[in-house]
Structures are given as C-alpha cells and as structure tokens.
Scaffold this active site. Sequence first.
Site: not given
Length: 213
Positions: A13, A88, A127, A160, A171
């Site tokens: 996203k 969300r 990431r 992160r 998540r």
Amino acid sequence: MKIIMLGAPGAGKGTQAKMIADAYNIPHISTGDIFRANIKNNTELGIKAKKYMDQGLLVPDELTCDLVVDRICQEDCADGYVLDGFPRTIPQAVCLDKALEGMSDKIDYAVNVKVPDENIVRRMSGRRACAKCGATYHIVHIPPKKEGICDRCSSELILRDDDKPETVLKRLSVYHAQTQPLIEYYDEKGVLVEVDGTQEMNDVFAEITGALK
Ligand code: AP5
Ligand code: MG
C-alpha cells in the site's frame, strides 16, 4: 482524485501510494507514518498509539478518525489525496463518509492491493524503512543503492518494531477480522479497484493507473 489504499499489512500500500501521490501530485497520507512520527517525537498520541502498534493491534478509532478528517480538510488536499492505512475498520469508513458528505464530497477509488498471506511474512522481514523521510525498501526486491542507507536522503534504514514475524502474524489476523470487510463495503459503493500485488512494483502501478480515469 481521492483514493483509498486497501490491502493486508505488507501488501505494498505504502509503496504504491507514494508512486500515485508523485504521479498525480497529491499528498500521501499514511496513518501508520503519522503514528510513527508521533512515537518518535514522544507525543501524547504517540505514547498511546505505541501500546497498540507494538502488539500488532489497531489504534482505537477515536484516536484515528478526527486526525484524518482534520488532515483532509487542509488546503493541500483540495485536489485530492491518497489515504494509506485508513480507513481500517467499518466505523472508520462510516466516519470518513460522514465527514465527506458534510463537504459534498466522496471517495473516487478504493484500490485493493491483493497479496496472499504466504508472501506477506517474507516481505515484511526484508523491509527496511528510512527513519527520516519514510521511503521504504526491500533487501531483495527493492534494495537501496548503498546497503542500509536511504537513496533519497542518505539517512540510516531501520527494521520497523512491528515487523517481527510474531507481530506480523497478529497484524494479519487483525487485518482479516477488522479490515477485510471494507473490500465489500467499497465494492457496494461501486468504487473498488482490485490489483494483483504479487507482480513487480512497476507492473502493480501500471495496473492501478490503468484503472484510474
Ligand atoms: P501501517 O503503517 O499502515 O502498516 P500496515 O497496514 O500493517 O502496512 P505496512 O505499512 O506494513 O505495509 P504496506 O502495505 O504499506 O507495504 P509496503 O509498501 O511497506 O500501520 C502500522 C500500525 O499502525 C497498525 O498495525 C496499527 O496498529 C496502526 N494503525 C495505522 N493506521 C491505523 C488505523 N487507520 N486505525 C487503527 N490503527 C492504525 O511494502 C512492504 C514490503 O514489501 C516493503 O519492503 C516493500 O519494499 C516491499 N514491496 C512492495 N511492493 C512490492 C512488490 N510489488 N514486490 C516485491 N516487494 C514489494
Ligand atoms: Mg505502509
């Protein structure tokens, strides 16, 4: 153009939202980035949000909705924006719709970036994000020119806090329970665009722009 990005954590996203924002010259508004900036600056909102984010849970709607509604009322949003990570939950979507109705406005597209769960954990562990400008990379798929350093601003790249495998799984389950119902919500409104997020980043982008009129 007013666009919402939908998709599982790690679907891409943020990556696509930045490309859309650059191409259409509209602001990219990421609630995750706003919360992370508040955590970094140790604000009251940041302290509250961190408790939820570190567990892979959603920050409560009451801390999120007003923040976004205030943001989209700012001058730079007059010609449109890309919302990344908001709404969300169904209550967040209803809150956004009410605020937009009050401005005689509406969302043009909700873009769902589809990536199966199996691919997600792999993507997240690779990431790396720039702590300063928010640019994101992937150590295998989208590496920076110099390892550990942001191409754009030369700052250090970090993993992160919520990208640990166990938090990613949490998540994902929160996504399926609370966010996935939004796909049907926007489909019923006739604004849903679905794209295959497993393709190479530029191909995903081409599929999105092909669908935006
Ligand atoms: P948020 O920051 O929004 O995280 P998220 O939805 O979990 O999504 P991510 O940012 O992890 O993934 P992404 O889809 O943006 O993927 P990316 O482009 O980085 O939210 C974090 C937390 O904040 C939430 O858990 C919640 O607690 C809280 N929060 C935020 N908004 C909230 C709200 N509205 N209400 C309540 N709580 C809220 O890509 C992932 C990786 O894949 C990158 O390494 C990237 O380089 C790579 N990649 C991207 N595209 C491709 C591709 N096509 N091929 C290969 N690799 C790719
Ligand atoms: Mg993101």
